[in-house]
Design an enzyme around this catalytic site. Structure first.
Site, PDB file in Angstrom:
ATOM      1  N   ASP A  87     -19.594  17.293  -2.209  1.00 32.53           N
ATOM      2  CA  ASP A  87     -18.259  17.439  -2.804  1.00 32.53           C
ATOM      3  C   ASP A  87     -17.251  17.301  -1.669  1.00 32.53           C
ATOM      4  O   ASP A  87     -17.097  18.191  -0.840  1.00 32.53           O
ATOM      5  CB  ASP A  87     -18.144  18.801  -3.479  1.00 32.53           C
ATOM      6  CG  ASP A  87     -16.774  19.033  -4.111  1.00 32.53           C
ATOM      7  OD1 ASP A  87     -15.946  18.104  -4.111  1.00 32.53           O
ATOM      8  OD2 ASP A  87     -16.532  20.152  -4.595  1.00 32.53           O
ATOM      9  N   ALA A  88     -16.582  16.150  -1.615  1.00 34.46           N
ATOM     10  CA  ALA A  88     -15.642  15.852  -0.536  1.00 34.46           C
ATOM     11  C   ALA A  88     -14.220  16.118  -1.018  1.00 34.46           C
ATOM     12  O   ALA A  88     -13.609  15.277  -1.680  1.00 34.46           O
ATOM     13  CB  ALA A  88     -15.792  14.401  -0.085  1.00 34.46           C
ATOM     14  N   GLY A  89     -13.716  17.306  -0.709  1.00 32.82           N
ATOM     15  CA  GLY A  89     -12.388  17.698  -1.158  1.00 32.82           C
ATOM     16  C   GLY A  89     -11.312  17.423  -0.120  1.00 32.82           C
ATOM     17  O   GLY A  89     -11.535  16.721   0.867  1.00 32.82           O
ATOM     18  N   GLY A  90     -10.163  18.032  -0.328  1.00 32.26           N
ATOM     19  CA  GLY A  90      -9.044  17.800   0.568  1.00 32.26           C
ATOM     20  C   GLY A  90      -9.115  18.588   1.853  1.00 32.26           C
ATOM     21  O   GLY A  90      -8.500  18.215   2.861  1.00 32.26           O
ATOM     22  N   SER A  91      -9.865  19.703   1.854  1.00 29.24           N
ATOM     23  CA  SER A  91      -9.945  20.555   3.038  1.00 29.24           C
ATOM     24  C   SER A  91     -11.356  20.713   3.573  1.00 29.24           C
ATOM     25  O   SER A  91     -11.547  20.882   4.769  1.00 29.24           O
ATOM     26  CB  SER A  91      -9.396  21.960   2.719  1.00 29.24           C
ATOM     27  OG  SER A  91      -8.073  21.903   2.245  1.00 29.24           O
ATOM     28  N   GLU A 142     -15.406  14.682 -10.540  1.00 31.09           N
ATOM     29  CA  GLU A 142     -15.480  16.025  -9.979  1.00 31.09           C
ATOM     30  C   GLU A 142     -15.439  17.123 -11.043  1.00 31.09           C
ATOM     31  O   GLU A 142     -16.068  18.179 -10.877  1.00 31.09           O
ATOM     32  CB  GLU A 142     -14.376  16.254  -8.953  1.00 31.09           C
ATOM     33  CG  GLU A 142     -12.971  16.069  -9.452  1.00 31.09           C
ATOM     34  CD  GLU A 142     -11.956  16.249  -8.319  1.00 31.09           C
ATOM     35  OE1 GLU A 142     -11.969  17.323  -7.688  1.00 31.09           O
ATOM     36  OE2 GLU A 142     -11.176  15.318  -8.067  1.00 31.09           O
ATOM     37  N   GLY A 202      -5.704  26.762  -2.074  1.00 29.08           N
ATOM     38  CA  GLY A 202      -6.030  27.023  -0.677  1.00 29.08           C
ATOM     39  C   GLY A 202      -5.127  26.306   0.296  1.00 29.08           C
ATOM     40  O   GLY A 202      -4.841  26.818   1.387  1.00 29.08           O
ATOM     41  N   GLY A 203      -4.653  25.120  -0.091  1.00 27.24           N
ATOM     42  CA  GLY A 203      -3.704  24.407   0.765  1.00 27.24           C
ATOM     43  C   GLY A 203      -2.411  25.176   0.916  1.00 27.24           C
ATOM     44  O   GLY A 203      -1.789  25.184   1.988  1.00 27.24           O
TER      45      GLY A 203
END
Length: 267
Positions: free
Chosen positions: A9-13, A74, A125-126
């Site tokens: 799972d390649a997320g933003g963070s 996703e 979280g960002g």
């Protein structure tokens, strides 16, 4: 030992990885700025292992590292992973909301096994990392969580009781009237600012989630995502506010890896 199959799972963070080895599922995570080093390592050590990708950077990983990998949506993978982990924890819900608090937040409805995104927010979280850094000067996730655990949100937030003081308010005086409404006070500490930020995130998530729950006649709200993991202040507030609004808050072990494990299980 070579893994039998891998889900990423390649997320933003964060990069979240679930892999099966000798019948056991294992988990790893890497910050996104370690993408190239971690994926090059995985490409060398797990050559020819079936890999499924999901998340915002799945297309990039496929192009640059794993040309033979399959990509799954996703929300679908999070739903599959969430249902699996619920069963692992001895829980079973036919219909529920899955609140994935990652860099941002997605609110998904699981209705009889069918998953669909019904709402979401750019707060997540960002927000914690970016706004937390601006407010406190801290850039480390665990440090921000630690600060929040030592602070008091009401020292930075304007409360209902503050507005009505010195008279009794017509509703619960401990409710937030304005997030960061007292921030012009020079006496507000870093700890209080971090606590106020966590409180704002929790209140926003719970309000959006419970509104969706009412709309879809859902009683159980499952909170997952990397922002919840190792974040007791946020977890405590999500539990408190969700229960306050008459819904059942649920947290599952390894919930940050729902997307990765759902991708892996789709093989």
């Amino acid at each position: 030992m070579k893994p039998a199959k891998i889900g990423i799972d390649a997320g933003g963070s964060l990069l979240k990885i679930a892999f099966e080895e000798q019948g056991q599922i294992h988990y790893k995570s890497y910050p996104i700025d370690e993408l190239h080093s971690s994926m090059n390592w995985l490409k060398m050590t797990a050559a020819d292992t079936p890999i499924v990708l999901t998340g915002g950077k799945a297309g990039y990983l496929k192009k640059e590292f794993f040309q033979n990998a399959r990509i799954v949506p996703e929300f679908e993978s999070s739903g599959i992973g969430g249902s699996y982990l619920l069963k692992q924890d001895g829980l079973s819900y036919e219909n529920f909301l899955l609140i994935n608090i990652g860099t941002g937040t997605s609110i998904c409805l699981n209705s009889g096994g069918k998953i669909s995104r019904v709402s979401g927010s750019g707060i997540g979280g960002g927000t914690l990392m970016g706004l937390g850094s601006l407010l406190t000067g801290e850039k480390d996730f665990s440090r921000l969580v630690s600060l929040a655990g030592s602070g008091k949100a009401e020292n930075a937030d304007l409360m209902v009781k503050d507005i009505y003081s010195p008279f009794d308010p017509p509703l619960d005086g401990s409710l937030t009237a304005s997030n960061f409404g007292k921030i012009n006070d020079d006496q507000v500490s870093k700890e209080d600012k971090a606590a106020s930020l966590i409180n704002m995130i929790a209140e926003t998530m719970v309000l959006l989630s419970t509104q969706a729950a009412v709309r879809h006649q859902i009683g159980d709200i499952i909170y997952i995502g990397s922002t919840v993991q190792h974040n007791e202040p946020l977890k405590h507030l999500l539990k408190k506010y969700t229960a306050m609004l008459g819904k059942n808050p649920v947290f599952i072990q390894n919930g940050a890896y729902c997307g990765a494990i759902g991708a892996m299980l789709s093989l």
